[in-house]
Design a protein around this motif. Structure first.
Motif, PDB file in Angstrom:
ATOM      1  N   ILE A 168      -1.611  -7.173   9.741  1.00 31.92           N
ATOM      2  CA  ILE A 168      -1.038  -5.931   9.196  1.00 31.92           C
ATOM      3  C   ILE A 168      -0.516  -6.113   7.764  1.00 31.92           C
ATOM      4  O   ILE A 168      -0.061  -5.154   7.144  1.00 31.92           O
ATOM      5  N   HIS A 169      -0.565  -7.326   7.236  1.00 35.70           N
ATOM      6  CA  HIS A 169      -0.102  -7.547   5.858  1.00 35.70           C
ATOM      7  C   HIS A 169      -1.253  -8.168   5.080  1.00 35.70           C
ATOM      8  O   HIS A 169      -1.399  -9.396   5.033  1.00 35.70           O
ATOM      9  N   THR A 170      -2.088  -7.326   4.508  1.00 35.52           N
ATOM     10  CA  THR A 170      -3.297  -7.800   3.833  1.00 35.52           C
ATOM     11  C   THR A 170      -3.666  -6.766   2.779  1.00 35.52           C
ATOM     12  O   THR A 170      -3.734  -5.575   3.068  1.00 35.52           O
ATOM     13  N   HIS A 171      -3.801  -7.230   1.547  1.00 36.77           N
ATOM     14  CA  HIS A 171      -3.907  -6.288   0.422  1.00 36.77           C
ATOM     15  C   HIS A 171      -5.300  -6.201  -0.175  1.00 36.77           C
ATOM     16  O   HIS A 171      -6.133  -7.110  -0.042  1.00 36.77           O
ATOM     17  N   MET A 172      -5.490  -5.105  -0.911  1.00 36.44           N
ATOM     18  CA  MET A 172      -6.699  -4.912  -1.723  1.00 36.44           C
ATOM     19  C   MET A 172      -6.277  -4.275  -3.056  1.00 36.44           C
ATOM     20  O   MET A 172      -5.349  -3.458  -3.081  1.00 36.44           O
ATOM     21  N   TYR A 173      -6.952  -4.677  -4.127  1.00 37.77           N
ATOM     22  CA  TYR A 173      -6.873  -3.923  -5.376  1.00 37.77           C
ATOM     23  C   TYR A 173      -8.259  -3.301  -5.543  1.00 37.77           C
ATOM     24  O   TYR A 173      -9.159  -3.952  -6.081  1.00 37.77           O
ATOM     25  N   SER A 208      -7.820  -5.335  10.474  1.00 38.54           N
ATOM     26  CA  SER A 208      -6.851  -5.461   9.381  1.00 38.54           C
ATOM     27  C   SER A 208      -6.329  -4.082   9.004  1.00 38.54           C
ATOM     28  O   SER A 208      -7.086  -3.114   8.974  1.00 38.54           O
ATOM     29  N   VAL A 209      -5.029  -4.026   8.744  1.00 35.65           N
ATOM     30  CA  VAL A 209      -4.439  -2.777   8.236  1.00 35.65           C
ATOM     31  C   VAL A 209      -4.166  -3.047   6.757  1.00 35.65           C
ATOM     32  O   VAL A 209      -3.175  -3.679   6.393  1.00 35.65           O
ATOM     33  N   ILE A 210      -5.091  -2.596   5.912  1.00 35.06           N
ATOM     34  CA  ILE A 210      -5.057  -2.975   4.498  1.00 35.06           C
ATOM     35  C   ILE A 210      -4.104  -2.062   3.705  1.00 35.06           C
ATOM     36  O   ILE A 210      -3.852  -0.926   4.089  1.00 35.06           O
ATOM     37  N   PHE A 228      -5.401   1.619   7.277  1.00 30.41           N
ATOM     38  CA  PHE A 228      -4.688   1.346   6.021  1.00 30.41           C
ATOM     39  C   PHE A 228      -3.316   1.996   5.959  1.00 30.41           C
ATOM     40  O   PHE A 228      -3.031   2.968   6.655  1.00 30.41           O
ATOM     41  N   PHE A 229      -2.478   1.399   5.108  1.00 22.24           N
ATOM     42  CA  PHE A 229      -1.220   2.006   4.686  1.00 22.24           C
ATOM     43  C   PHE A 229      -1.510   2.657   3.332  1.00 22.24           C
ATOM     44  O   PHE A 229      -1.963   1.981   2.398  1.00 22.24           O
ATOM     45  N   ALA A 230      -1.228   3.960   3.237  1.00 23.59           N
ATOM     46  CA  ALA A 230      -1.544   4.682   2.001  1.00 23.59           C
ATOM     47  C   ALA A 230      -0.517   4.391   0.912  1.00 23.59           C
ATOM     48  O   ALA A 230       0.520   3.768   1.158  1.00 23.59           O
ATOM     49  N   THR A 231      -0.834   4.887  -0.291  1.00 21.13           N
ATOM     50  CA  THR A 231       0.024   4.679  -1.462  1.00 21.13           C
ATOM     51  C   THR A 231       0.607   6.023  -1.886  1.00 21.13           C
ATOM     52  O   THR A 231      -0.131   7.010  -1.927  1.00 21.13           O
ATOM     53  N   LEU A 232       1.876   6.061  -2.209  1.00 18.25           N
ATOM     54  CA  LEU A 232       2.481   7.332  -2.611  1.00 18.25           C
ATOM     55  C   LEU A 232       2.682   7.411  -4.124  1.00 18.25           C
ATOM     56  O   LEU A 232       3.017   6.401  -4.758  1.00 18.25           O
ATOM     57  N   PRO A 233       2.536   8.624  -4.686  1.00 15.09           N
ATOM     58  CA  PRO A 233       2.764   8.802  -6.132  1.00 15.09           C
ATOM     59  C   PRO A 233       4.253   9.031  -6.403  1.00 15.09           C
ATOM     60  O   PRO A 233       4.696  10.156  -6.583  1.00 15.09           O
TER      61      PRO A 233
END
Ligand code: URA
Ligand code: ZN
Length: 377
Positions: free
Chosen positions: A11-16, A91-93, A132-137
């Protein structure tokens, strides 16, 4: 959707993703991506603590700033290879730090839409394997920020949002964030709280940049940042005001499991809080909030810290993670085994017993339940 009764979930795995990389390539201030003469890969320079090494880059003998941009940061194929190599089923990216914290107000909402759509389509392309965990503005006007929550809750593979500690610029105890927390809670979106800013560079002393690499800001700055952010939320009463809020804390909650007793003691012995009536009998303690509203990841690399996390939050609230693509092996093949997997898995097995129910829960079972990974995406 998974039918595997004992999946391994990271659950802790990133992407750019490539879209985000382009944004960083076009910047001249931190965070940025820049090429340096003689270096094979461009470099990601993202941490505030890296500012000094960026200024010194190019001077005789100065180390290259930041870290090399390898395919591990933005290639989906590489993420799947990492998962397959380490037998990770799901994976929850999440976008890695510093997310969209630096994006101009006028561009924040549209950038968030495109980054979140990119995450949704990556997940859709790998059925059953990615969420995935989304990104907030966060720099957008409040109305646009709340609309962004509405938008991501409709994305099939989204299970929450990743958030840094700066909030709207004043931290997570800012009353203006309450509507945001309420909207996230109402929509069942878990906040994955992740550090980025660390502590002020002066704390590390004059020798740090030249002699100690990234050790102090990453090993100590990150976890303390998380600890402070959550302690501020607790003291501001955010958890009582939004009782359905659920937060997953990176790096096993920073130092919160270790320091919760001390925080409690400081509260009970604080004359100001007592006079203000904030220490009455109905107060929920930090320990209660840890067991009721907080989940912890298991990215702590040792059974000593992990046992504290289990004691504080409960074995049913811990979830395995790797922090890929950070901390790659430096002396063996990057396409092979990473210590971020083996150390964290061994810590779980040492703390709970190999093959035990607890180990199965922390390695994946908890994530499947908490983040609804068995539901049809
Ligand atoms: N370094 C970062 O910048 N982010 C992480 O998540 C881990 C290490
Ligand atoms: Zn991380």
């Amino acid at each position: 959707m998974t039918s595997n009764p004992f999946p391994v979930v990271d659950i802790h795995t990133h992407m750019y993703p490539p879209e985000y990389v382009k944004i960083l390539e076009n910047r001249s201030d931190i965070p940025l991506i820049r090429r340096f003469a003689g270096a094979k890969d461009p470099r990601y320079i993202i941490l505030p603590a890296e500012a000094e090494s960026l200024d010194k880059a190019g001077e005789d003998g100065a180390p290259l700033p930041g870290r090399p941009v390898t395919s591990h940061y933005s290639s989906l194929q590489q993420k799947i290879h990492f998962m397959d190599t380490h037998r990770i089923d799901i994976s929850v990216i999440s976008l890695a730090n510093p997310w969209l914290d630096f994006v101009a107000t006028s561009e924040a909402a549209s950038t968030a839409v495109s980054v979140n759509e990119e995450f949704e389509s990556m997940c859709a392309s790998q059925p059953g394997r990615l969420y995935f965990f989304a990104t907030l503005p966060l720099t957008a006007p409040q109305g646009e920020l709340l609309s962004a929550i509405d938008f991501v809750k409709g994305l099939k593979h989204c299970r929450g949002v990743i958030l840094g500690t700066s909030g709207l610029g004043k931290g997570l105890d800012d009353p203006e964030l309450i509507p945001v927390f309420k909207a996230l809670a109402k929509n069942g979106l878990t906040i994955f709280l992740h550090p980025h800013y660390g502590l002020p560079s002066e704390v590390w002393g004059p020798r740090a940049t030249a002699e100690y690499g990234h050790v102090l800001p990453l090993a100590l700055g990150f976890p303390l940042e998380t600890t402070i952010a959550v302690a501020r939320m607790y003291l501001a009463g955010v958890f009582d005001e939004v009782p359905d809020l659920r937060m997953l804390l990176a790096h096993s909650g920073g130092t919160l499991p270790f320091l919760a007793g001390r925080i409690e003691s400081c509260i009970v012995h604080d004359g100001h809080l007592v006079r203000e009536g904030k220490v009455g009998s109905g107060r929920r303690t930090v320990w209660q909030v840890l067991k009721e509203q907080i989940y912890l990841d298991a990215v702590i690399y040792s059974e000593v810290g992990l046992k504290a996390a289990i004691d504080a939050s409960g074995v049913d609230r811990l979830m395995f993670g790797t922090d890929h693509p950070f901390f790659p092996p430096l002396t063996s093949d990057e396409q092979g085994e990473w210590e971020s997997m083996t150390w964290n898995k061994t810590a779980v097995e040492k703390a709970l017993g190999e093959g035990s129910e607890g180990t199965k829960a922390v390695m994946g079972g908890n994530a499947v339940k908490i983040l609804r990974l068995s539901e049809d995406a």
